[in-house]
Write a protein that holds these residues in place. Structure first.
Motif, PDB file in Angstrom:
ATOM      1  N   GLN A 754       0.829  -1.212   0.000  1.00 46.24           N
ATOM      2  CA  GLN A 754       0.000   0.000   0.000  1.00 46.24           C
ATOM      3  C   GLN A 754       0.858   1.253   0.000  1.00 46.24           C
ATOM      4  O   GLN A 754       0.649   2.179  -0.777  1.00 46.24           O
ATOM      5  N   ALA A 755       1.850   1.255   0.874  1.00 41.31           N
ATOM      6  CA  ALA A 755       2.676   2.454   1.004  1.00 41.31           C
ATOM      7  C   ALA A 755       3.424   2.732  -0.281  1.00 41.31           C
ATOM      8  O   ALA A 755       3.667   3.892  -0.623  1.00 41.31           O
ATOM      9  N   ALA A 756       3.779   1.676  -1.011  1.00 41.90           N
ATOM     10  CA  ALA A 756       4.591   1.871  -2.202  1.00 41.90           C
ATOM     11  C   ALA A 756       3.763   2.298  -3.393  1.00 41.90           C
ATOM     12  O   ALA A 756       4.314   2.677  -4.422  1.00 41.90           O
ATOM     13  N   GLU A 757       2.420   2.234  -3.233  1.00 43.15           N
ATOM     14  CA  GLU A 757       1.594   2.532  -4.411  1.00 43.15           C
ATOM     15  C   GLU A 757       1.714   3.972  -4.860  1.00 43.15           C
ATOM     16  O   GLU A 757       1.418   4.306  -5.997  1.00 43.15           O
ATOM     17  N   GLN A 758       2.181   4.831  -3.957  1.00 42.08           N
ATOM     18  CA  GLN A 758       2.285   6.234  -4.357  1.00 42.08           C
ATOM     19  C   GLN A 758       3.423   6.467  -5.340  1.00 42.08           C
ATOM     20  O   GLN A 758       3.518   7.521  -5.943  1.00 42.08           O
ATOM     21  N   VAL A 759       4.313   5.494  -5.462  1.00 42.43           N
ATOM     22  CA  VAL A 759       5.352   5.620  -6.481  1.00 42.43           C
ATOM     23  C   VAL A 759       4.743   5.204  -7.824  1.00 42.43           C
ATOM     24  O   VAL A 759       4.165   4.124  -7.927  1.00 42.43           O
ATOM     25  N   LYS A 760       4.893   6.022  -8.817  1.00 42.65           N
ATOM     26  CA  LYS A 760       4.308   5.806 -10.138  1.00 42.65           C
ATOM     27  C   LYS A 760       2.882   5.246 -10.010  1.00 42.65           C
ATOM     28  O   LYS A 760       2.580   4.126 -10.411  1.00 42.65           O
ATOM     29  N   PRO A 761       2.016   6.016  -9.422  1.00 39.38           N
ATOM     30  CA  PRO A 761       0.658   5.499  -9.197  1.00 39.38           C
ATOM     31  C   PRO A 761      -0.068   5.217 -10.511  1.00 39.38           C
ATOM     32  O   PRO A 761      -1.007   4.443 -10.534  1.00 39.38           O
ATOM     33  N   GLU A 762       0.414   5.807 -11.624  1.00 43.97           N
ATOM     34  CA  GLU A 762      -0.308   5.625 -12.883  1.00 43.97           C
ATOM     35  C   GLU A 762      -0.123   4.224 -13.459  1.00 43.97           C
ATOM     36  O   GLU A 762      -0.915   3.769 -14.270  1.00 43.97           O
ATOM     37  N   SER A 794       9.119  -0.242  -3.727  1.00 43.08           N
ATOM     38  CA  SER A 794       9.168   1.046  -4.414  1.00 43.08           C
ATOM     39  C   SER A 794      10.202   1.013  -5.518  1.00 43.08           C
ATOM     40  O   SER A 794       9.958   1.484  -6.637  1.00 43.08           O
ATOM     41  N   ARG A 797       8.893  -0.796  -8.371  1.00 46.47           N
ATOM     42  CA  ARG A 797       7.918  -0.002  -9.109  1.00 46.47           C
ATOM     43  C   ARG A 797       8.652   1.067  -9.923  1.00 46.47           C
ATOM     44  O   ARG A 797       8.270   1.405 -11.025  1.00 46.47           O
ATOM     45  N   LYS A 798       9.648   1.638  -9.282  1.00 40.33           N
ATOM     46  CA  LYS A 798      10.349   2.743  -9.909  1.00 40.33           C
ATOM     47  C   LYS A 798      11.066   2.301 -11.165  1.00 40.33           C
ATOM     48  O   LYS A 798      11.028   2.949 -12.193  1.00 40.33           O
TER      49      LYS A 798
END
Lengths: 895, 81
Positions: A754-762, A794, A797-798
């Motif tokens: 959940q916390a990592a979803e803010q990285v590149k949320p698109e 993250s 994701r990044k």
């Protein structure tokens, strides 16, 4: 054949021998011996075993006792083909200890005891003087044979004058070439070569007579065999006692006879020669005895009854009219006699001068340094001894009057010298043999030999009254000389041999067992018995102080100025002295010097002389023990040194590693500092630039707002960077405060995702999980671990560049540890960068500058390490993958 | 403890050199045990040929063994296997 021609031939032959000896000596002095020191010459010189007694006497022996004469050769044959047992050791000891005679060997072995040297010398003189007389007799007899056959019947010389002339001539020859110099190794090249020539002559002569007899008289081998079987010689029956006993006796004599010991050991130039002689000498003996039986058989057949079979070798060719052959045979016999006498005289003279004359001379002199030239004393003593030995031989011949008693003296002498056997063999094979035992054995053996064999051999009423021989002394029957302890009916020779050797050996053994050897004795015993284990030197004995100059003076008197100075100079150079020719008198040098001197004057005398100069006459057992202790301490000390050396090496390696690490750390620190300043400077630069713009004022509000936002962003970034740095330094120092507690792994992963979803949320990520495996409780710091997961997810994701990105999270329990793999399906991290990613500021090359300072993974690593686990890049997973291994239960650190 | 082929051969050669005189002694004493068939006594020439044949045999064997023994080598001289 005219008698004068014989005398002429004889003299020519002797002159030839002189020439040979002279030429060889002069070549030796120029150091050009070459083939003259070959195994062949060594083997031929051994042939002095075959004296006139064997040359003439063997035929007589065969005529009287059939094949028994062969035992005299079988004994030496067995000893020589068995050289690996005894001869090899004798020769090695002789060379290593520079032994000068058999008396020297025995005296040196038993603590350089001069008493033993004297005993052995006296025994040798007593046992072998009659033997020398026998040689003179044979020469006289052979002259007589020619005189008898001379056509004019003229015999210009009587028997006695002949013997005198022969003895005097031999004495002259021996003195000339046997005492020419005091060789450190007591070797006489001239004489050895002359003897080798004589060996060839006697072999050639005997074979020539044999060939004449077999092919000239008997008509070939088969004819010879028929005559042999038809002859009276076949009446002989093999006597088991004599057959066995004589083989033994001859085998013993070949090493114990002083002359045999001399050529075998003292004159040995190279140990390798012994290997050749081991079969060549038996072959020589075999050839020497090959034609004995044919000559004996043919002599008995052709010559008138009552002729002396001992002279068949001469009389057979003479009566057949072969004058030249007879002359050759005569020269053969002459050679046998002369070579034996020469070597025997040298051997005996060496023993007498080294063990009797020199010690007496040393004793008579006032104490102190040796001032006169000892060499002259030794050489003169030797010359006189040679004269005395030959005079005694002649005297013996004269007194016994060439009686039949002489004929058997050969075997009697053998039995006499055989008494050396226990002391010698025991000495070189048994460390427990002692001086007292050796003395006891020698004296007992010699006494029994004299009582039971030597003295009775002169016949009844000659030395022993007939009554004593028949009934024993004072009528004590069991002490009868030829039937000791009631052993009646034995052959007298075997009887004496048996009892003397048995009692000798017993006394030797008992004396050795019950006494305690002195220190020098023990040293020498070890050095002799273990001669193949390398030289063992009595180093470091005693503490006596010695002036090297005194030693040099003494050595010059014995070795000669030139040789002694060379010896000292070499030793000085070996000790590293460049200027002086005087070496330090170290124990090693002194014992070397003693050994060199013993090659000239015998071990006992050399030892006494050195002791005289060094003032350390006695060595005690305590000294020996001290030496042993010192060497043990030395060994221990060197072992300690070795340990210390190893430890130093280990420390040095550790220090080098530490230094390497420090250097590396210093480089890292520099790199870190420059990195951090760079990281700090970049946001600072933008903050300053925009704050300057703001400070100018008069800006459109949009611009102000934008500048303010940038300043805000950059300060946040700065703050985060500083937070991270602080966090990292706390983690690295290990002072981090962990809040341990039970936590569900699945919940932690849920939170992280959940916390990592803010990285590149698109971007939409497919997350693959194994919920069942994740359902486990860990005892750990949940917040910190979650921080690690967030960081890893993250990052995935990044950086994941796959068109349909996915993240796999696999959990597995293994041996009390949890393994968590977090992987994506992107292109992964290039191989050469894999080592870098956990380093501070370790961004990938060419990486688009992302948020964060490149401290994320470094922090992850520190956190996991603080949680007692490891984190590593996991290659080969089709993308970037990390593996975290953690303990299931983390125990709180003590304190 | 275990030797290469050549040192091993040399050791066995030494054993042979040690045994040779013992064999020789045995065969020299053997005639003492013979008693010829019948009672006319043994043939003298037969004994002669036997003894000299034995002698030559011993010399040949010793000559065959000796060169291998005298060769110098680096290994220590003594002895025990």
């Amino acid at each position: 054949m005219p008698f004068n021609l014989l005398v002429l031939a004889c003299i020519t032959y002797v002159i030839l021998l002189f020439l040979v000896a002279f030429l060889v000596e002069s070549r030796a002095r120029r150091g050009r011996l070459g083939w003259l020191r070959s195994p062949l010459v060594y083997t031929l010189s051994l042939s002095i075993y075959c004296t006139a007694w064997t040359f003439y006497g063997a035929v007589g022996y065969a005529a009287r006792s059939g094949l028994e004469y062969l035992t005299i050769y079988f004994g030496p044959t067995l000893v020589f083909i068995g050289w690996w047992w005894v001869l090899r050791k004798l020769v090695r000891i002789g060379r290593q200890h520079r032994v000068t005679s058999i008396a020297d060997l025995i005296s040196a072995r038993f603590g350089k005891s001069n008493l033993l040297g004297v005993i052995v010398t006296l025994m040798a003189v007593v046992a072998t003087t009659p033997y020398i007389a026998l040689q003179l007799q044979s020469v006289v007899l052979s002259f007589g044979v020619f005189a008898e056959h001379a056509p004019d019947g003229s015999a210009p010389l009587g028997a006695d004058p002949t013997a005198i002339w022969v003895a005097a001539g031999l004495a002259l020859f021996t003195i000339l070439f046997g005492t020419r110099n005091l060789d450190a190794k007591e070797q006489h090249h001239g004489i050895v070569t002359a003897i080798a020539v004589e060996a060839v002559v006697k072999l050639f002569a005997l074979i020539a007579v044999g060939i004449f007899v077999v092919w000239g008289l008997a008509g070939g081998v088969s004819g010879m065999m028929q005559r042999i079987d038809a002859s009276a010689i076949t009446g002989w029956a093999m006597n088991p006692g004599r057959w066995t006993g004589l083989i033994l006796l001859a085998g013993v004599a070949v090493i114990c006879l002083p002359r045999m010991f001399h050529v075998l050991v003292v004159e040995n130039y190279d140990e390798g020669h012994l290997a050749r002689a081991s079969w060549a000498f038996p072959a020589y003996l075999m050839l020497m005895s090959l034609f004995i039986v044919p000559i004996a058989v043919m002599g008995m057949e052709r010559l008138p009854a009552g002729s002396n079979p001992d002279m068949f070798v001469l009389t057979l060719p003479l009566t057949e009219g072969q004058g030249a052959l007879a002359m050759l045979a005569f020269l053969g016999g002459f050679s046998s006699a002369t070579s034996m006498v020469i070597v025997e005289a040298i051997a005996l003279a060496t023993m007498v001068s080294n063990h009797i004359v020199l010690p007496v001379w040393l004793r008579l002199r006032p104490a102190g340094a040796i001032s006169e030239d000892v060499r002259a004393v030794v050489l003169n003593a030797r010359r006189v001894s040679i004269g005395v030995v030959l005079a005694m031989g002649y005297g013996y011949y004269h007194v016994s009057g060439g009686s039949a008693a002489l004929a058997s003296i050969g075997l009697i002498a053998f039995a006499g010298v055989a008494q050396f056997l226990p002391a010698m063999i025991g000495g070189i094979f048994w460390r427990g043999a002692t001086r007292v035992g050796a003395i006891a054995g020698l004296i007992v053996g010699f006494a029994v030999w004299a009582y039971a064999l030597f003295l009775p051999s002169f016949g009844p009423d000659a030395v022993f009254p007939a009554g004593l021989l028949a009934d024993g002394p004072a009528g004590i029957g069991w002490l009868r000389p030829q039937a000791l302890f009631g052993s009646d009916g034995m052959d007298p020779l075997i009887h004496a041999l048996f009892w003397s050797l048995f009692l000798n050996g017993t006394a030797f053994f008992l004396g050795s067992v019950v006494t305690f050897p002195g220190p020098v004795e023990r040293l020498q015993g070890a050095a002799f018995v273990n001669v193949f284990e390398g030289p063992l030197r009595p180093r470091g004995l005693g503490g006596g102080h010695v002036e090297p100059e005194a030693l040099l003076v003494m050595a010059q008197h014995i070795l000669g100025d030139e040789a002694a100075q060379t010896l000292f100079e070499e030793a000085a150079r070996a000790q590293g002295k460049r200027q002086s020719i005087l070496p330090d008198p170290t124990p090693a040098f002194v014992s070397d010097l003693e050994q060199r001197l013993s090659g000239s004057v015998g071990a006992a005398t050399a030892h006494a002389m050195i002791a005289n100069v060094t003032g350390q006459g006695t060595v005690t057992v305590d000294d020996l023990m001290t030496v042993a202790r010192e060497s043990a301490q030395l060994m221990e000390y060197s072992a300690q040194l070795e340990n210390q050396r190893e430890e130093l090496a280990r420390t040095a390696t550790a220090l080098r590693e530490a230094n390497d690490k420090l250097t590396q750390l210093s480089v890292q620190k520099d790199a870190f500092l420059s990195q951090i300043s760079h990281e700090l400077r970049t946001p600072m630069t933008s903050i300053r630039a925009f704050s300057e713009i703001l400070a100018e004022g008069d800006l459109p509000p949009a611009m102000v707002a934008r500048s303010g936002r940038i300043i805000q962003d950059e300060s946040r970034r700065l703050t985060r960077l500083l937070d991270d740095l602080l966090d990292l330094s706390v983690l690295e120092s290990g002072k981090v405060q962990l809040t341990l507690g039970l936590a569900n792994l699945r919940e932690m992963i849920d939170r992280s995702i959940q916390a990592a979803e803010q990285v590149k949320p698109e971007t939409r990520f497919v997350i693959l999980r194994d919920l069942a495996a994740e359902s486990l409780f860990l005892r750990t710091d949940a917040d910190r671990l979650t921080q690690v997961f967030i960081n890893l997810i993250s990052n995935a994701r990044k950086y994941c560049d796959a068109p349909q990105p996915e993240i796999r999270i696999a959990v597995k329990m293994k041996a009390g540890r949890v393994r968590i793999d977090i992987a994506d399906n992107g292109s992964g991290i290039p191989k050469d960068a894999q080592g870098l990613i956990f380093e501070k500021f370790g961004r990938l090359p060419g990486e688009m500058r992302a948020k964060g300072a490149g401290l994320g993974l470094a922090i992850c690593r520190e956190i996991v390490a603080n949680l007692g686990g490891t984190i590593a890049y996991l290659p080969g997973q089709g993308g970037a993958a990390f593996r975290i291994v953690l303990p299931l239960r983390l125990e709180a650190k003590a304190a | 403890m275990f030797l290469g082929r050549i040192p091993y051969r040399r050791r066995r050669l030494r054993d042979a050199a040690r045994l040779l005189p013992l064999f020789g002694l045995f065969f020299l004493l053997l005639p003492l045990l013979w008693s010829p068939p019948g009672n006319e006594g043994r043939r003298f020439s037969g004994d002669l040929v036997y003894l000299f044949g034995l002698w030559v045999g011993m010399i040949v064997l010793a000559a065959a063994i000796a060169p291998g023994l005298s060769r110098r080598d680096g290994e220590p001289d003594e002895d025990e296997d």
